[in-house]
Every structure is written in structure tokens, then in C-alpha cells.
Design a protein around this motif. Structure first.
Motif, short mmCIF file in Angstrom:
data_model
loop_
_atom_site.label_atom_id
_atom_site.label_comp_id
_atom_site.label_asym_id
_atom_site.label_seq_id
_atom_site.Cartn_x
_atom_site.Cartn_y
_atom_site.Cartn_z
N LYS A 5 0.88 -1.27 -0.02
CA LYS A 5 -0.19 -0.06 -0.07
C LYS A 5 0.84 1.31 -0.03
O LYS A 5 1.70 1.38 0.93
N ILE A 6 0.58 2.12 -1.04
CA ILE A 6 1.50 3.25 -1.38
C ILE A 6 0.71 4.55 -1.13
O ILE A 6 -0.66 4.58 -1.59
N LEU A 7 0.93 5.51 -0.27
CA LEU A 7 0.18 6.85 -0.14
C LEU A 7 1.17 7.71 -0.91
O LEU A 7 2.31 7.93 -0.75
N TRP A 8 0.55 8.59 -1.72
CA TRP A 8 1.28 9.38 -2.73
C TRP A 8 0.57 10.74 -2.51
O TRP A 8 -0.57 11.09 -2.86
N VAL A 9 1.52 11.75 -1.86
CA VAL A 9 0.97 13.02 -1.55
C VAL A 9 1.75 14.19 -2.45
O VAL A 9 2.97 14.21 -2.55
N ASP A 10 0.79 14.62 -3.19
CA ASP A 10 1.27 15.93 -4.32
C ASP A 10 0.16 16.79 -4.72
O ASP A 10 -0.83 16.47 -5.05
N ASP A 11 0.53 18.03 -4.71
CA ASP A 11 -0.49 18.99 -5.03
C ASP A 11 -0.92 19.00 -6.36
O ASP A 11 -2.03 19.51 -6.89
N GLU A 12 0.02 18.67 -7.15
CA GLU A 12 -0.52 18.12 -8.76
C GLU A 12 -0.55 16.81 -9.24
O GLU A 12 0.16 16.24 -10.03
N ILE A 13 -1.32 15.85 -7.99
CA ILE A 13 -1.41 14.67 -8.31
C ILE A 13 -2.16 14.00 -9.69
O ILE A 13 -1.55 12.90 -10.26
N ASP A 14 -2.71 14.92 -10.33
CA ASP A 14 -3.39 14.51 -11.68
C ASP A 14 -2.15 14.34 -12.54
O ASP A 14 -2.58 13.70 -13.45
N LEU A 15 -1.32 15.08 -12.50
CA LEU A 15 -0.24 15.15 -13.60
C LEU A 15 0.40 13.71 -13.37
O LEU A 15 1.16 13.25 -14.35
N ASN A 34 -3.75 15.52 -2.20
CA ASN A 34 -3.36 16.66 -2.69
C ASN A 34 -2.73 17.81 -1.72
O ASN A 34 -2.02 18.80 -2.12
N SER A 35 -2.23 17.12 -0.42
CA SER A 35 -2.13 18.21 0.59
C SER A 35 -1.57 17.60 1.72
O SER A 35 -1.93 16.32 2.02
N GLY A 36 -0.87 18.39 2.45
CA GLY A 36 -0.08 17.66 3.74
C GLY A 36 -1.32 17.25 4.85
O GLY A 36 -1.11 16.02 5.25
N GLN A 37 -2.13 18.24 4.96
CA GLN A 37 -3.09 18.12 5.97
C GLN A 37 -3.91 16.75 5.59
O GLN A 37 -4.27 16.04 6.73
N GLU A 38 -4.29 16.52 4.52
CA GLU A 38 -4.80 15.45 4.00
C GLU A 38 -4.09 14.04 4.13
O GLU A 38 -4.79 13.07 4.88
N ALA A 39 -2.78 14.18 3.97
CA ALA A 39 -2.04 13.16 4.04
C ALA A 39 -2.07 12.68 5.50
O ALA A 39 -2.41 11.06 5.90
N ILE A 40 -2.03 13.65 6.49
CA ILE A 40 -1.98 13.57 8.02
C ILE A 40 -3.14 12.66 8.46
O ILE A 40 -3.17 11.67 9.23
#
Length: 515
Positions: A5-15, A34-40
Motif C-alpha cells: 500500500k502506497i500513499l502518494w502526496v502531491d498538490d499536482e497529483i493529476d499530472l 493533494n495536501s499535507g493536511q489530507e495526508a496526515i
């Protein structure tokens, strides 16, 4: 791979859609945000095997998010991905214990490699190590049938140690068993080699550096008035233990020479260490220094005159040196010398004999807790490494480096884990050591020992006219027939020395210069 299981955090995740599809095809389960807060928030509710984290995001930065993730899930590996090559970001991330660091733009194969490196590392290393050893196994087996010189034996033994230390970290127990059987076979062949050649080494034939000429041949050329030398003899140190110690010195010293040398027989402290300091074989010590030499059956400490032996050797070699000798037999002595080590700064030569490893091997015989902690070679090596890392000896070595000392590290003999009893009968004056015996009318199993009917042939003293010496081969230990079973169960799987084995006879000598 299944459900990694991978969590990928990036504000340009669509790219990153192509990367995510690529990973999903490879059977990875990817969650995105898309964001640090969401990841947490996600991390609080779900567990992941790995996190890919963009460094440059609005709101919480990658470094801030990293810190929060580590607070909540300390052990989850985080791979930082950044556009920036600024050094401080790299250093911050590495200091926060990231698993890997990638610079954008990243391609799918880079991501895959990072996953394998981070999650599969131990499995891949195990596979590589196992296959490399399998190839080497055949080569070692062939070499063993042809090895016929002391140099080749030293080389082969170092190769076996290398593989032992490589294989100890992998899961494959069967590989370790193969190595163990290869070591046992090597020891059988080595004992035959010693039996054929040992006497000749004293006749001026091609012979290795040994205990009695170590100082003259190896230490003496390193001594000079321009630079002080710290000469450390760690009692009972095997080659594999030296290899475990060595990395802890690397911050302070760089090795300029490492040459194995051979302990004399018996591979026991009173013979081998006295030989180092006197520069003489035991029969010569007894003849030239009867007031310093004690036979096996004499009462009293057998290594009380090392400083006097060294003084006599330095005189014989016409060396005009300012020197001091220190023997450390307990923690209090060690700390005291470490605290006052600056007082050695004006010496040309400072000799330190350190007895801890010997005490450890003896206490393994006597104390259940040590038997438990040092149940095999890997555990024994780990225990001695742990001692060294926290010892006053390492403290002295650090100080020696600051004071510009050259460092020489060696030992007097090694030690072997004994497994097989060998019956021996002797009179009440027979010596007590488990790996060698000297006395009159000894009865023994011939194939399990190397025997010298005339001790003078190997420069050993005779206790009386008809004394002989016998040495246990490989992993045998001597047991008397009376109370045999109790004796055998008490001493089996303990570390002993005095006999003939690669572990006891082929030992380290290293010269190091301060960094």
C-alpha cells in the motif's frame, strides 16, 4: 507483489496519473491526496507500507508533513520528491530519516527502483548474497583441496569469515549450514596441514610470522621517534571479532596494513602472549628467564612478567625507547587508564594488554546468562562488538588519534566453539587445559590430536624427561573418562583455546594511522 500500500502526496497529483497506472499494473495499491493536511488525516486512519511525498506544496510543506507523519507512524518509510536541489532541504529531509530522495521530474522506473530499494532491500540483498555465495562455495571447495601454504590458508580463512559475516544477516538458514560444514571441513584439512608443517617452521624453512617473532618482524619496523605508537594486544581475539570491531575505528583511524599471523602452539595466553613480549619460544624463555617462566603445573599467575619480558627483548634489539606497559583486567583499570591517557603523550611506545574477550570466553563456560548471550559465533561476535563500542579501550583509541599516535592492534590467539569430546587419560600432574595437555604417559585418540612426543621439536619446555604435548584438532575438547558425561555436557558449546584450528591460530595484526 500483492497488496503493498502506497500513499502518494502531491498538490499536482493529476499530472502523475501515468505513474500511478504503471504502479497499479505492477500490483501496487496506490492511494493519492493533494495536501499535507489530507495526508496526515489519512495516515491516522489507515496504515501504508510507504509514502511518496512532494516537498513543495501550498499549506503544510513537505518537510512539515514529513515531521507529522513520523510523529504518527515512526516506522513507515517516506520517499521525498522535490523540484529543488537545494542542499538544506536535502539535509533536513535526510536528518528526518527519509528512506530515499528523488528530484523531479521522476519517471515510473525511478519510482519502481525506489520501492524495491526501500521495501525489498533485505530480500534482494539476501538473494544476491545467497547466489554469490553459491558460486563462491564451489570455488572455496576447489581451493581447499589444493591449499598447501600458510599464506593460502590465511587467505582461505579470511574468505570464509567474509562469507560468514555476509550470510549472518540473511534469512536462509540452509546457506548458513552449508557454510558451517565448509568451515568444519576447512578445519579438518588445516589440522592436517599444521601436523605436516609446524615443526619445519622452526627450521628456517618458509614459515609464517608467529608469536615469538611478531614484535621483531612486524612491530619493530613501525616504531620511530617521530610518532608515538599505541600497541594494543586484545587477549583471545578472533579474526571475525576484529572485523566486527574495525568499522568502529574508521572515524578515527585508517588501516594501512592488515596481515594475519600465526599463533604458536599451544594457542594459550601463557605461551603465545609471553612469546610476543619476550620474542622467544617457551623453551627459550624457560632457559633464559627461569625466574619469569612458570610451567603448566607450577602454582601462580603465568603472565605476570610480560613487561619484564618486553624490557629484555627491547634490550636485545638495542632499542632506546621511552615506553610503558599496561595490563587491563577489569573495567575500573580500563577507565583509569582512559582518564589518564594524556600522560602517555611523551612515550615512543605505549603497550596495552586488554583482557576482556578472554574473560568473556571463560565466563561463557561458567555463567548461564553468557551461554545464552553467546550461543554461537554470530552471537559471540555481536557481544564482543557491543563491548568494544562502549569500552574504555575505544575511548583510549579516540584519544590516541587526537594525540597523533600510530595504532597497532593484534591478539595472542583466537578461540573456538568446542563441540566434540575426545577421551584422554593422564596422571595427576597432567595440565588442565581442555584443548592441549602436557604430561607423562598420556593416552588419547590419535586421530583427534596432534602429538609431539618430544616437546623440544616444537620449542616447548618439558616438565620432566618423558613429558609430551598433545593438541586437540578442530572442535574437539579433552575429557577424562571419570565423570565423563557431566564434564562433556558442562563444556560442550563453550569457547576454548590452546589447540589447533583456523580460529585459534590465524589471527589479526593491523597497523592504522590517525585520520
Amino acid at each position: 507483489m500483492g497488496n503493498i500500500k502506497i500513499l502518494w502526496v502531491d498538490d499536482e497529483i493529476d499530472l502523475l496519473k501515468p505513474h500511478i497506472l504503471f504502479l497499479e499494473k505492477k500490483n501496487y495499491d496506490v492511494t493519492t491526496c493533494n495536501s499535507g493536511q489530507e495526508a496526515i488525516d489519512i495516515i491516522e486512519e489507515q496504515s501504508f507500507d510507504i509514502v511518496f511525498l512532494d516537498e513543495n506544496m501550498p499549506g503544510l510543506t513537505g518537510l512539515e508533513t514529513l515531521s507529522e507523519i513520523k510523529n504518527k507512524r515512526e516506522s513507515v518509510p517516506v520517499v521525498m520528491i522535490t523540484k529543488s536541489e537545494e542542499e538544506y532541504i536535502m539535509e533536513e529531509a535526510i536528518g528526518s530519516k527519509i528512506a530515499d530522495y528523488l528530484i523531479k521530474p521522476v519517471n515510473p522506473n525511478q519510482i519502481l527502483l525506489s520501492l524495491k530499494k526501500t521495501l525489498d532491500n533485505s530480500r534482494l540483498v539476501s538473494q544476491k548474497t545467497t547466489s554469490s555465495y553459491q558460486q563462491e562455495f564451489r570455488k572455496i571447495a576447489m581451493d581447499m583441496s589444493m591449499v598447501n601454504s600458510f599464506e593460502e590458508w590465511a587467505e582461505l580463512y579470511q574468505k570464509l569469515i567474509y562469507w560468514e559475516m555476509e550470510l549472518e544477516n540473511i534469512e536462509d538458514a540452509s546457506m548458513f549450514e552449508i557454510l558451517e560444514s565448509q568451515k568444519a571441513e576447512a578445519n579438518n584439512q588445516f589440522c592436517k596441514f599444521v601436523d605436516r608443517n609446524y615443526e619445519d617452521w622452526f627450521e628456517g624453512h618458509d614459515s609464517p610470522v608467529m608469536s615469538h617473532n611478531l614484535f621483531k618482524k612486524k612491530v619493530l619496523p613501525e616504531l620511530n621517534k617521530e610518532q608515538p605508537t599505541l600497541f594494543v594486544v586484545i587477549d583471545n581475539l578472533r579474526f571475525d571479532q576484529w572485523k566486527a570491531f574495525e568499522p568502529h575505528m574508521n572515524a578515527y583511524y585508517k588501516k594501512t596494513a592488515e596481515t594475519p599471523y600465526y599463533s604458536i602452539l599451544p594457542t594459550a595466553t601463557q605461551y603465545a602472549r609471553n612469546a610476543i613480549f619476550s620474542g622467544l619460544m617457551p623453551s627459550e624463555m624457560k632457559k633464559k628467564h627461569p625466574n619469569y617462566w612458570l610451567d603448566d603445573t607450577d602454582e601462580g599467575g603465568k603472565n605476570q612478567y610480560e613487561a619484564e619480558f618486553l624490557e629484555a627483548q627491547l634490550r636485545r634489539l638495542k632499542l632506546d625507547l621511552k615506553w610503558e606497559y599496561h595490563k587491563i583486567t577489569n573495567l575500573k583499570n580500563g577507565k583509569k587508564l582512559a582518564e589518564n591517557f594524556k600522560s602517555q603523550k611523551d612515550n615512543d611506545l605505549t603497550v596495552v594488554v586488554y583482557n576482556f574477550v578472554d574473560m568473556l570466553s571463560h565466563s561463557k563456560t561458567e555463567m548461564e546468562v553468557i551461554k545464552e548471550l553467546a550461543s554461537n559465533d554470530k552471537a559471540y561476535r555481536s557481544l564482543t562488538e557491543s563491548w568494544f563500542k562502549n569500552s574504555p579501550l575505544l575511548d583510549m583509541i579516540q584519544q590516541a588519534q587526537q594525540m597523533g599516535f600510530k595504532l597497532i592492534v593484534t591478539t595472542d590467539h583466537g578461540t573456538i566453539n568446542v563441540k566434540n569430546p575426545s577421551k584422554v587419560i593422564g596422571d595427576k600432574n597432567t595440565s588442565l587445559n581442555l584443548r592441549y595437555k602436557t604430561g607423562r604417559s598420556l593416552t588419547y585418540e590419535e586421530k583427534e590430536v596432534i602429538a609431539y612426543k618430544d616437546p623440544r621439536s616444537v620449542h616447548l619446555p618439558s616438565i620432566n624427561m618423558s613429558s609430551s604435548f598433545i593438541f586437540a584438532k578442530s572442535d574437539f575438547f579433552f575429557a577424562y573418562p571419570n565423570n565423563y558425561n557431566h564434564y562433556v555436557s558442562y563444556f560442550r558449546n563453550t569457547y576454548q583455546h590452546g589447540g589447533v584450528s583456523l580460529e585459534e591460530m590465524i589471527i589479526p595484526f593491523a597497523v592504522l594511522e590517525p585520520r
